[in-house]
Design a protein around this motif. Structure first.
Motif, PDB file in Angstrom:
ATOM      1  N   TYR A 135      -3.989  -0.289 -11.517  1.00  0.00           N
ATOM      2  CA  TYR A 135      -4.091  -1.489 -10.501  1.00  0.00           C
ATOM      3  C   TYR A 135      -5.602  -1.604  -9.888  1.00  0.00           C
ATOM      4  O   TYR A 135      -6.094  -0.346 -10.244  1.00  0.00           O
ATOM      5  N   VAL A 169      -7.637  -1.501  -7.029  1.00  0.00           N
ATOM      6  CA  VAL A 169      -7.074  -1.056  -5.376  1.00  0.00           C
ATOM      7  C   VAL A 169      -8.338  -1.233  -4.615  1.00  0.00           C
ATOM      8  O   VAL A 169      -9.560  -0.925  -4.845  1.00  0.00           O
ATOM      9  N   LYS A 175      -2.720  -6.022 -10.430  1.00  0.00           N
ATOM     10  CA  LYS A 175      -2.381  -5.119 -11.686  1.00  0.00           C
ATOM     11  C   LYS A 175      -3.159  -5.680 -12.929  1.00  0.00           C
ATOM     12  O   LYS A 175      -3.074  -6.611 -13.363  1.00  0.00           O
ATOM     13  N   SER A 196       0.892  -1.079  -0.023  1.00  0.00           N
ATOM     14  CA  SER A 196       0.079   0.183   0.026  1.00  0.00           C
ATOM     15  C   SER A 196       0.868   1.363   0.047  1.00  0.00           C
ATOM     16  O   SER A 196       2.229   1.263   0.465  1.00  0.00           O
ATOM     17  N   PHE A 198      -2.828  -2.171  -3.041  1.00  0.00           N
ATOM     18  CA  PHE A 198      -2.662  -2.682  -4.403  1.00  0.00           C
ATOM     19  C   PHE A 198      -3.144  -3.951  -4.609  1.00  0.00           C
ATOM     20  O   PHE A 198      -2.595  -4.806  -3.765  1.00  0.00           O
TER      21      PHE A 198
END
Length: 313
Positions: free
Chosen positions: A222, A224, A277, A187, A274
């Motif tokens: 990403y 999140v 991806k 993070s 995160f």
């Protein structure tokens, strides 16, 4: 947690101490801090961390220094959550770099911090030309009456847990492995600031976190979750990087488009976790092409959460 800049001439109380950079406060650091706080509570003394700013590698070779996993503020918050009572931030400069190992023991550990018990990592070296060693600390402990313990290496999946290992996992887009090494998803925390409002113009308003002088440990788009705005985490999609479509020479920035959120959040201090991806950062031929891709990214992030409903709880 008390935070002090510099080392006092004389300690006001004995302390249980550990020393290190603690970048990211990963699981190895956490194990060390657990030993620190346990010993401190048993002795009725404060649990104290001595850390350095900037990182010694940033001082000696700024161009080749690794990306930081956490800002100084983030590190302090993580140390506080681990139960540390005091943190001393020692400026790493020419004076400190040239200080002898014996002077570091006498002036910093014994007189300045009043060490009663010391925990160090198994690879800790100190003093000019890294001449100080664990054996030297043990000898000093006998002379000055403090205990010294070395924290053995912690391994996860037969890999030594280290800040370098976390950076490598992030570089390889293996967020799952990074999370296992950290004990939590990676993070970044920071304050929401005003940007150029480009996201709003494109129909996807964003919360913008300026990275200041920090080079991020990861870049791209990403999935999140964000804490700090409401009781529950807010889900979203984030871009971290230099925004090549919008500017030719951009400074690294973290921008988060929040789902189901329309309130003003300027000035709020948020933490962005995160989770997955979606793609690497890229330059688009036009803002219309960028708008189309952001819509696709947002839909992909929503679908990722839909496939994993427990993640969004």
């Amino acid at each position: 947690m008390q935070v002090h800049r510099g080392i006092p001439e004389h300690a006001d109380t004995p302390a249980v101490l550990t020393i290190g950079n603690f970048d990211g406060v990963h699981r190895g650091h956490q194990a060390l801090l657990s030993l620190l706080t346990g010993k401190a509570r048993a002795l009725g003394l404060p649990a104290v961390v001595l850390t350095f700013e900037p990182h010694p590698r940033e001082y000696f070779s700024p161009a080749d220094a690794p990306a930081r996993l956490a800002s100084l503020r983030e590190k302090l918050l993580l140390l506080q959550s681990a139960g540390v009572d005091r943190t001393y931030i020692c400026r790493f400069d020419a004076r400190l770099a040239s200080q002898s190992a014996q002077s570091f023991i006498d002036d910093t550990l014994v007189r300045g911090l009043g060490v009663r018990h010391l925990f160090i990592g198994d690879d800790f070296r100190f003093g000019a030309r890294r001449q100080g060693s664990f054996a030297m600390l043990q000898e000093a402990g006998v002379t000055h009456g403090f205990g010294v313990e070395s924290m053995p290496t912690l391994c996860v999946d037969d890999e030594r847990v280290s800040s370098s290992a976390v950076r490598n996992a992030l570089l390889e887009d293996d967020l799952g492995h990074a999370a296992r090494l950290l004990g939590r998803p990676y993070s970044i925390a920071g304050r929401v600031s005003h940007g150029d409002k480009l996201g709003r113009q494109l129909g996807f308003p964003t919360a913008n976190i300026q990275m200041k002088h920090r080079r991020p440990a990861l870049t791209g788009v990403y999935v999140v979750s964000v804490e700090g705005l409401a009781e529950e985490r807010i889900l979203g999609v984030a871009n971290i990087g230099v925004r090549p479509t919008a500017t030719a020479r951009g400074r690294a920035r973290l921008e988060v488009h929040l789902f189901e959120w329309s309130q003003n959040c300027y000035g709020a201090h948020i933490r962005v976790h995160f989770l997955h991806k979606l793609r690497s950062e890229q330059k688009f031929d036009s803002l219309d092409a960028l708008r189309t891709q952001i819509a696709l990214d947002s839909e992909a992030a929503r679908q990722w959460f839909a496939d994993r409903p427990a993640v969004g709880d």
